[in-house]
Design a protein around this motif. Structure first.
Motif, PDB file in Angstrom:
ATOM      1  N   ASP A 164       0.605  -1.276  -0.036  1.00  0.00           N
ATOM      2  CA  ASP A 164      -0.329   0.049   0.061  1.00  0.00           C
ATOM      3  C   ASP A 164       0.887   1.279   0.037  1.00  0.00           C
ATOM      4  N   ASN A 165       0.331   2.352  -0.347  1.00  0.00           N
ATOM      5  CA  ASN A 165       0.942   3.561  -0.243  1.00  0.00           C
ATOM      6  C   ASN A 165       0.108   4.270   1.072  1.00  0.00           C
ATOM      7  N   VAL A 166       0.984   4.842   1.782  1.00  0.00           N
ATOM      8  CA  VAL A 166       0.640   5.559   3.180  1.00  0.00           C
ATOM      9  C   VAL A 166       1.090   7.056   3.148  1.00  0.00           C
ATOM     10  N   TYR A 167      -0.180   7.828   3.279  1.00  0.00           N
ATOM     11  CA  TYR A 167      -0.095   9.240   3.130  1.00  0.00           C
ATOM     12  C   TYR A 167      -0.067  10.075   4.424  1.00  0.00           C
ATOM     13  N   TRP A 168       0.524  10.950   4.688  1.00  0.00           N
ATOM     14  CA  TRP A 168       0.847  11.683   6.001  1.00  0.00           C
ATOM     15  C   TRP A 168       0.811  13.164   5.842  1.00  0.00           C
ATOM     16  N   ARG A 169      -0.083  13.738   6.502  1.00  0.00           N
ATOM     17  CA  ARG A 169      -0.215  15.263   6.580  1.00  0.00           C
ATOM     18  C   ARG A 169       0.459  15.707   7.757  1.00  0.00           C
ATOM     19  N   PRO A 170       1.615  16.239   7.841  1.00  0.00           N
ATOM     20  CA  PRO A 170       2.534  16.855   8.810  1.00  0.00           C
ATOM     21  C   PRO A 170       1.667  17.664   9.865  1.00  0.00           C
ATOM     22  N   GLN A 171       1.105  18.763   9.080  1.00  0.00           N
ATOM     23  CA  GLN A 171       0.446  19.896   9.700  1.00  0.00           C
ATOM     24  C   GLN A 171      -0.712  19.419  10.874  1.00  0.00           C
ATOM     25  N   THR A 172      -1.394  18.349  10.437  1.00  0.00           N
ATOM     26  CA  THR A 172      -2.258  17.680  11.441  1.00  0.00           C
ATOM     27  C   THR A 172      -2.304  16.518  11.928  1.00  0.00           C
ATOM     28  N   GLY A 173      -1.314  15.757  11.567  1.00  0.00           N
ATOM     29  CA  GLY A 173      -0.833  14.474  11.946  1.00  0.00           C
ATOM     30  C   GLY A 173      -2.020  13.232  11.335  1.00  0.00           C
ATOM     31  N   GLU A 174      -2.958  13.835  10.385  1.00  0.00           N
ATOM     32  CA  GLU A 174      -3.729  12.811   9.563  1.00  0.00           C
ATOM     33  C   GLU A 174      -3.005  11.657   8.739  1.00  0.00           C
ATOM     34  N   VAL A 175      -3.484  10.447   8.748  1.00  0.00           N
ATOM     35  CA  VAL A 175      -2.741   9.358   8.097  1.00  0.00           C
ATOM     36  C   VAL A 175      -3.805   8.810   7.108  1.00  0.00           C
ATOM     37  N   ALA A 176      -3.563   8.370   6.011  1.00  0.00           N
ATOM     38  CA  ALA A 176      -4.700   7.934   5.164  1.00  0.00           C
ATOM     39  C   ALA A 176      -3.844   6.630   4.311  1.00  0.00           C
ATOM     40  N   THR A 177      -4.607   5.718   3.646  1.00  0.00           N
ATOM     41  CA  THR A 177      -3.948   4.540   2.794  1.00  0.00           C
ATOM     42  C   THR A 177      -4.412   4.745   1.372  1.00  0.00           C
ATOM     43  N   LEU A 178      -3.727   4.061   0.546  1.00  0.00           N
ATOM     44  CA  LEU A 178      -4.527   4.164  -0.764  1.00  0.00           C
ATOM     45  C   LEU A 178      -5.478   3.059  -0.933  1.00  0.00           C
ATOM     46  N   HIS A 179      -5.050   1.800  -0.744  1.00  0.00           N
ATOM     47  CA  HIS A 179      -5.861   0.733  -0.655  1.00  0.00           C
ATOM     48  C   HIS A 179      -6.467   0.232   0.569  1.00  0.00           C
ATOM     49  N   GLY A 180      -5.926   0.867   1.829  1.00  0.00           N
ATOM     50  CA  GLY A 180      -6.652   0.326   3.098  1.00  0.00           C
ATOM     51  C   GLY A 180      -5.946  -1.143   3.588  1.00  0.00           C
ATOM     52  N   ARG A 181      -4.850  -1.418   3.170  1.00  0.00           N
ATOM     53  CA  ARG A 181      -3.992  -2.601   3.424  1.00  0.00           C
ATOM     54  C   ARG A 181      -2.970  -2.369   4.275  1.00  0.00           C
ATOM     55  N   ALA A 182      -2.341  -1.328   4.536  1.00  0.00           N
ATOM     56  CA  ALA A 182      -1.181  -1.148   5.240  1.00  0.00           C
ATOM     57  C   ALA A 182      -1.322  -1.209   6.655  1.00  0.00           C
ATOM     58  N   PHE A 183      -0.496  -2.057   7.424  1.00  0.00           N
ATOM     59  CA  PHE A 183      -0.353  -2.321   8.717  1.00  0.00           C
ATOM     60  C   PHE A 183       0.483  -1.175   9.537  1.00  0.00           C
ATOM     61  N   ALA A 184       1.620  -0.748   9.013  1.00  0.00           N
ATOM     62  CA  ALA A 184       2.675  -0.202   9.357  1.00  0.00           C
ATOM     63  C   ALA A 184       3.868   0.460   8.630  1.00  0.00           C
TER      64      ALA A 184
END
Length: 172
Positions: free
Chosen positions: A66-86
């Motif tokens: 998966d790809n993991v997306y992080w928004r440093p300003q807010t701490g939000e995390v998202a994934t592209l496919h919902g499969r990433a564990f860590a």
């Protein structure tokens, strides 16, 4: 200037806006070293990343599934496919992680994971923790989330067990 050079320059300028202090922030160098770049978009209600050129800037990390997306300003995390564990998930099954009495360190923040220079993991989906971590021989935790770790290190469900009574006729 080629199209690729313009894109790289634009991406580099965008990354400077991600963190307070820009290039002088120690996380900036770690982001450059470990990320796959940046994307614009939004986090959907299901935790997945929706690409949108009008959205805020996110840092992208590539994991095996998966790809993991992080928004440093807010701490939000998202994934592209919902499969990433860590983030850093490949360390879990890497023998070198545990050699010479080494431990798999679990960071409580992505910032901590970045500063640890990819020698630890940051858990994105705690619901997978038991299945992914149960075979790790040694785990080190940041103090502030021991309770979360212990809460999730249980199987999601156990089978209902029936005990068969001995049939008296079988022994006669």
């Amino acid at each position: 200037m080629s199209g690729a050079s313009v894109h790289n320059l634009t991406a580099a300028m965008d990354r400077l806006k991600l963190l307070p202090g820009g290039r002088s922030n120690p996380l900036s160098r770690r982001i450059d070293a470990l990320s796959a770049g940046t994307e614009r978009g939004f986090r959907a209600s299901d935790g997945r990343f929706d690409q949108d050129k009008l959205g805020p800037l996110w840092v992208v990390f590539e994991e095996r599934q998966d790809n993991v997306y992080w928004r440093p300003q807010t701490g939000e995390v998202a994934t592209l496919h919902g499969r990433a564990f860590a983030l850093g998930e490949s360390l879990i099954e890497d023998a070198a992680t545990y050699s010479l009495d080494g431990v798999l360190h679990i960071n409580s923040t992505i910032e901590g994971w970045l500063l640890d220079k990819y020698r630890s993991i940051y858990v994105i989906d705690w619901s997978q923790a038991f299945d992914k971590l149960r075979n790790a021989p040694r785990v080190g935790l940041d103090h502030d989330f021991q309770e979360i770790y212990h809460q999730h290190m249980r199987p999601a469900r156990m089978p209902k067990v029936y005990v068969r009574r001995e049939n008296a006729q079988d022994h006669a």
